[in-house]
Design a protein around this motif. Structure first.
Motif, mmCIF file in Angstrom:
data_model
loop_
_atom_site.group_PDB
_atom_site.id
_atom_site.type_symbol
_atom_site.label_atom_id
_atom_site.label_comp_id
_atom_site.label_asym_id
_atom_site.label_seq_id
_atom_site.Cartn_x
_atom_site.Cartn_y
_atom_site.Cartn_z
ATOM 1 N N ASP A 213 -133.584 -49.102 -12.747
ATOM 2 C CA ASP A 213 -132.310 -48.574 -13.347
ATOM 3 C C ASP A 213 -131.767 -49.483 -14.333
ATOM 4 O OD1 ASP A 213 -131.262 -46.838 -10.267
ATOM 5 O OD2 ASP A 213 -132.888 -46.252 -11.957
ATOM 6 N N ALA A 214 -131.596 -50.742 -14.036
ATOM 7 C CA ALA A 214 -130.788 -51.653 -15.008
ATOM 8 C C ALA A 214 -131.645 -51.647 -16.383
ATOM 9 C CB ALA A 214 -131.058 -53.007 -14.347
ATOM 10 N N VAL A 215 -132.929 -51.181 -16.388
ATOM 11 C CA VAL A 215 -133.811 -51.245 -17.557
ATOM 12 C C VAL A 215 -133.288 -50.091 -18.245
ATOM 13 C CG1 VAL A 215 -135.899 -50.852 -18.657
ATOM 14 C CG2 VAL A 215 -135.684 -52.573 -16.740
ATOM 15 N N HIS A 216 -133.328 -48.803 -17.890
ATOM 16 C CA HIS A 216 -133.147 -47.591 -18.408
ATOM 17 C C HIS A 216 -131.514 -47.564 -18.837
ATOM 18 C CE1 HIS A 216 -136.934 -46.405 -18.240
ATOM 19 N NE2 HIS A 216 -136.995 -46.433 -16.864
ATOM 20 N N ASP B 3 -134.565 -67.065 -26.788
ATOM 21 C CA ASP B 3 -135.961 -66.234 -27.040
ATOM 22 C C ASP B 3 -135.753 -64.800 -26.153
ATOM 23 O OD1 ASP B 3 -138.648 -65.451 -27.831
ATOM 24 O OD2 ASP B 3 -138.916 -65.511 -25.630
ATOM 25 N N LEU B 4 -135.205 -65.301 -24.830
ATOM 26 C CA LEU B 4 -134.909 -64.089 -23.913
ATOM 27 C C LEU B 4 -133.978 -63.169 -24.640
ATOM 28 C CD1 LEU B 4 -136.297 -63.200 -21.451
ATOM 29 C CD2 LEU B 4 -134.674 -64.368 -20.047
ATOM 30 N N ALA B 5 -132.753 -63.827 -24.782
ATOM 31 C CA ALA B 5 -131.609 -62.992 -25.471
ATOM 32 C C ALA B 5 -132.227 -62.437 -26.417
ATOM 33 C CB ALA B 5 -130.590 -64.080 -25.905
ATOM 34 N N SER B 6 -132.947 -62.789 -27.530
ATOM 35 C CA SER B 6 -133.130 -62.080 -28.733
ATOM 36 C C SER B 6 -134.230 -60.664 -28.445
ATOM 37 C CB SER B 6 -133.916 -62.893 -29.782
ATOM 38 O OG SER B 6 -135.338 -62.752 -29.802
ATOM 39 N N ARG B 7 -135.007 -61.156 -27.335
ATOM 40 C CA ARG B 7 -135.941 -59.882 -27.034
ATOM 41 C C ARG B 7 -135.018 -58.674 -26.337
ATOM 42 N NH1 ARG B 7 -140.679 -62.559 -23.608
ATOM 43 N NH2 ARG B 7 -141.657 -60.610 -23.870
ATOM 44 N N PHE B 8 -134.045 -59.226 -25.599
ATOM 45 C CA PHE B 8 -133.180 -58.368 -25.035
ATOM 46 C C PHE B 8 -132.538 -57.511 -25.941
ATOM 47 C CE2 PHE B 8 -132.410 -60.275 -20.542
ATOM 48 C CZ PHE B 8 -133.665 -59.595 -20.092
ATOM 49 N N GLU B 9 -132.171 -58.089 -26.760
ATOM 50 C CA GLU B 9 -131.293 -57.621 -27.820
ATOM 51 C C GLU B 9 -131.991 -56.489 -28.701
ATOM 52 O OE1 GLU B 9 -130.039 -60.371 -30.824
ATOM 53 O OE2 GLU B 9 -128.618 -59.267 -31.520
ATOM 54 N N HIS C 106 -125.817 -61.590 -21.892
ATOM 55 C CA HIS C 106 -125.791 -61.335 -20.299
ATOM 56 C C HIS C 106 -127.087 -61.226 -19.896
ATOM 57 C CE1 HIS C 106 -123.051 -60.610 -16.945
ATOM 58 N NE2 HIS C 106 -124.061 -59.878 -16.497
ATOM 59 N N LEU C 107 -127.524 -62.444 -19.470
ATOM 60 C CA LEU C 107 -129.272 -62.192 -19.257
ATOM 61 C C LEU C 107 -129.363 -62.211 -17.449
ATOM 62 C CD1 LEU C 107 -130.435 -65.266 -21.553
ATOM 63 C CD2 LEU C 107 -130.005 -62.882 -22.172
ATOM 64 N N ARG D 166 -129.697 -65.960 -10.590
ATOM 65 C CA ARG D 166 -130.671 -65.292 -11.875
ATOM 66 C C ARG D 166 -129.762 -64.433 -12.915
ATOM 67 N NH1 ARG D 166 -136.307 -63.310 -9.090
ATOM 68 N NH2 ARG D 166 -136.443 -65.060 -7.395
ATOM 69 N N GLU D 167 -128.668 -64.714 -12.581
ATOM 70 C CA GLU D 167 -127.834 -63.826 -13.600
ATOM 71 C C GLU D 167 -127.132 -65.152 -14.635
ATOM 72 O OE1 GLU D 167 -125.048 -61.122 -11.931
ATOM 73 O OE2 GLU D 167 -123.804 -61.069 -13.678
ATOM 74 N N ILE D 168 -127.492 -65.088 -15.994
ATOM 75 C CA ILE D 168 -126.846 -66.065 -16.606
ATOM 76 C C ILE D 168 -126.118 -65.566 -17.742
ATOM 77 C CG2 ILE D 168 -127.386 -68.124 -18.408
ATOM 78 C CD1 ILE D 168 -130.100 -68.552 -16.545
ATOM 79 N N ARG D 169 -124.990 -65.924 -18.141
ATOM 80 C CA ARG D 169 -124.133 -65.644 -19.289
ATOM 81 C C ARG D 169 -124.089 -66.582 -20.323
ATOM 82 N NH1 ARG D 169 -118.809 -62.612 -17.924
ATOM 83 N NH2 ARG D 169 -120.003 -60.835 -18.760
ATOM 84 N N ILE D 170 -124.444 -66.268 -21.518
ATOM 85 C CA ILE D 170 -124.149 -67.256 -22.532
ATOM 86 C C ILE D 170 -122.746 -67.324 -23.026
ATOM 87 C CG2 ILE D 170 -124.940 -68.062 -24.928
ATOM 88 C CD1 ILE D 170 -127.664 -66.774 -24.197
ATOM 89 N N LYS D 171 -122.054 -68.356 -22.884
ATOM 90 C CA LYS D 171 -120.633 -68.358 -23.050
ATOM 91 C C LYS D 171 -120.362 -69.039 -24.585
ATOM 92 C CE LYS D 171 -117.704 -70.044 -20.094
ATOM 93 N NZ LYS D 171 -117.175 -70.921 -19.009
ATOM 94 N N ASP D 172 -121.238 -70.164 -24.769
ATOM 95 C CA ASP D 172 -120.925 -70.474 -26.477
ATOM 96 C C ASP D 172 -122.253 -70.868 -26.975
ATOM 97 O OD1 ASP D 172 -120.343 -72.351 -28.372
ATOM 98 O OD2 ASP D 172 -119.397 -73.804 -27.009
ATOM 99 N N ARG D 173 -122.699 -69.725 -27.814
ATOM 100 C CA ARG D 173 -123.935 -69.890 -28.383
ATOM 101 C C ARG D 173 -124.021 -71.020 -29.673
ATOM 102 N NH1 ARG D 173 -127.926 -66.455 -29.309
ATOM 103 N NH2 ARG D 173 -129.135 -66.406 -31.514
#
Lengths: 240, 240
Positions: A4-7, A166-172, A180-181, A219-226
DNA sequence: CGGCTAGTTGAAGACTGTCAAAGCCTGTGG
DNA sequence: CCACAGGCTTTGACAGTCTTCAACTAGCCG
């Protein structure tokens, strides 16, 4: 539920979708478009199941439609190496196109759905298919080289940061938030991919959190300061 | 003169040629055979010259006919990583087939000769060409993964031994002695490829020589005890 | 001969791996 | 509903391999 999270695309799609100018997003969208007319065999798969394993006779090429997968190669003496994490739009089995058997293991990290591509027919009947495949193969090589560069020249912290970016850009590209990874792999799998131990991965994440650059909750990671993370990459980028 | 070494096939060819049953040797021979009817542009190149560099517009695909080359990728901040060493039968530029510009640097390590392949024409007029390209691309991916596995899970000694074995087997396929290796790259380049420092490479070679497994004289290496080297691989193969 | 590049070797230090223990979360079964 | 088992994560102390820094040698060419 993980599916569900994916959709359940987040409302904050617009800015990210607009940003996906280069690379695979366009290609794979085209691929999915190309295949809309085809009646594809679909295959659902649940976490920790293998899609296929190295050595099995090659049945098909799979297009990831949903879910998260890892591909891995194993040596005779049991050493294992995760070669990549695959998500929507990625193709599985490409690396064995010229072989009668698969060349790697592919395991689902959560519930997912695959589309089975009849390679021979598509190649013969769809003119654009062949060149798309070529592009995907070449792209995989460049991505592998890019990781070889990272793993060979960067320290632990920088490898992890590189992975997060890398993961962030793929999610994007898929329309999700790049800050929010939701990781789908264990620390051990992440470490294996980055050629680090699971303890080192944990320590790096803790360290980055202590500096206020990210926020870690399992497993939940939030990017706070790019920008701060970028600094980590530049800072002690040296090695060799 | 270095080129002479390539052409001056040793008399002890027979046993090695007979042994090349699997893999690329067959494919590339076919490739060269396929191309015999074509009037190819040839390009001679001397040591330390670049065949092309990343970012340059892509002119052609090159087939290595003679000489020894290194391919490398470079990051924005100057970190460099050698992704492979290429010799007769290898194709240069494959990784950028879907791009307008090359994706890596290719430098000649000694005098060599390249055959310029008109990709578009070959693809359209030679039916077997496309699938050969696909096979080469897929093969490159598997080889990269194999090295990622080695670099990620093996210690310094084992990486060097793995490299020696790999080189020996490639030489063997080309009809040279698999026990008498003439390296064409510096210790620094070797170290870069293996993700080690040049000092570590030197030390490993000295160590192996001290154990009587190989004989080192600068870039000339003779394999004295193949089984002993195998043992090095098995022994402390652990990591992670 | 002098300068340069490439290779070798030594000593010290850094980063990451190893080993160990404890906390956390989830799912299962009593 | 709670207890417990098992997998995953976190953290610490210590050890080891490889890197770093430095000095020295060897071969090559202007």
């Amino acid at each position: 539920m993980l599916l569900d999270a994916v959709h359940a695309a987040e409302p904050c799609n617009l800015p990210y979708v607009g940003a996906c100018s280069s690379g695979r997003a366009h290609e794979t969208h085209s691929l999915e478009q190309l295949l809309q007319a085809w009646p594809l065999q679909r295959r659902r798969i649940s976490a920790k199941q293998y899609v296929f394993r190295a050595g099995q006779v090659r049945h098909a090429l799979y297009l990831v439609h949903a879910g998260f997968f890892k591909t891995a190669v194993v040596s005779e003496d049991g050493r294992e190496k995760i070669t990549g994490f695959r998500m929507r739009g990625d193709l599985l089995g490409l690396d064995a196109l010229d072989m009668p058997t698969y060349a790697c293991d592919v395991m689902a990290l959560d519930t997912g759905e695959l589309w089975e591509l009849p390679y021979a027919r598509l190649r013969d009947e769809l003119p654009q298919f062949q060149e798309r495949i070529t592009a995907l193969l070449a792209g995989e090589i460049r991505r592998d080289w890019s990781w070889m560069l990272a793993l060979g020249t960067l320290g632990a912290d920088q490898r992890v940061v590189t992975f997060l970016f890398d993961l962030a850009s793929r999610f994007e590209r898929l329309g999700f938030s790049p800050s929010h990874l939701q990781l789908r792999m264990t620390r051990a799998e992440l470490g294996n991919f980055l050629s680090l131990t699971l303890e080192t991965v944990t320590r790096v994440l803790s360290r980055l959190q202590a500096r206020g650059l990210i926020e870690v909750a399992g497993r939940e990671i939030r990017i706070k300061d790019r920008n701060g993370l970028q600094t980590v990459l530049r800072d002690s980028a040296a090695y060799h």
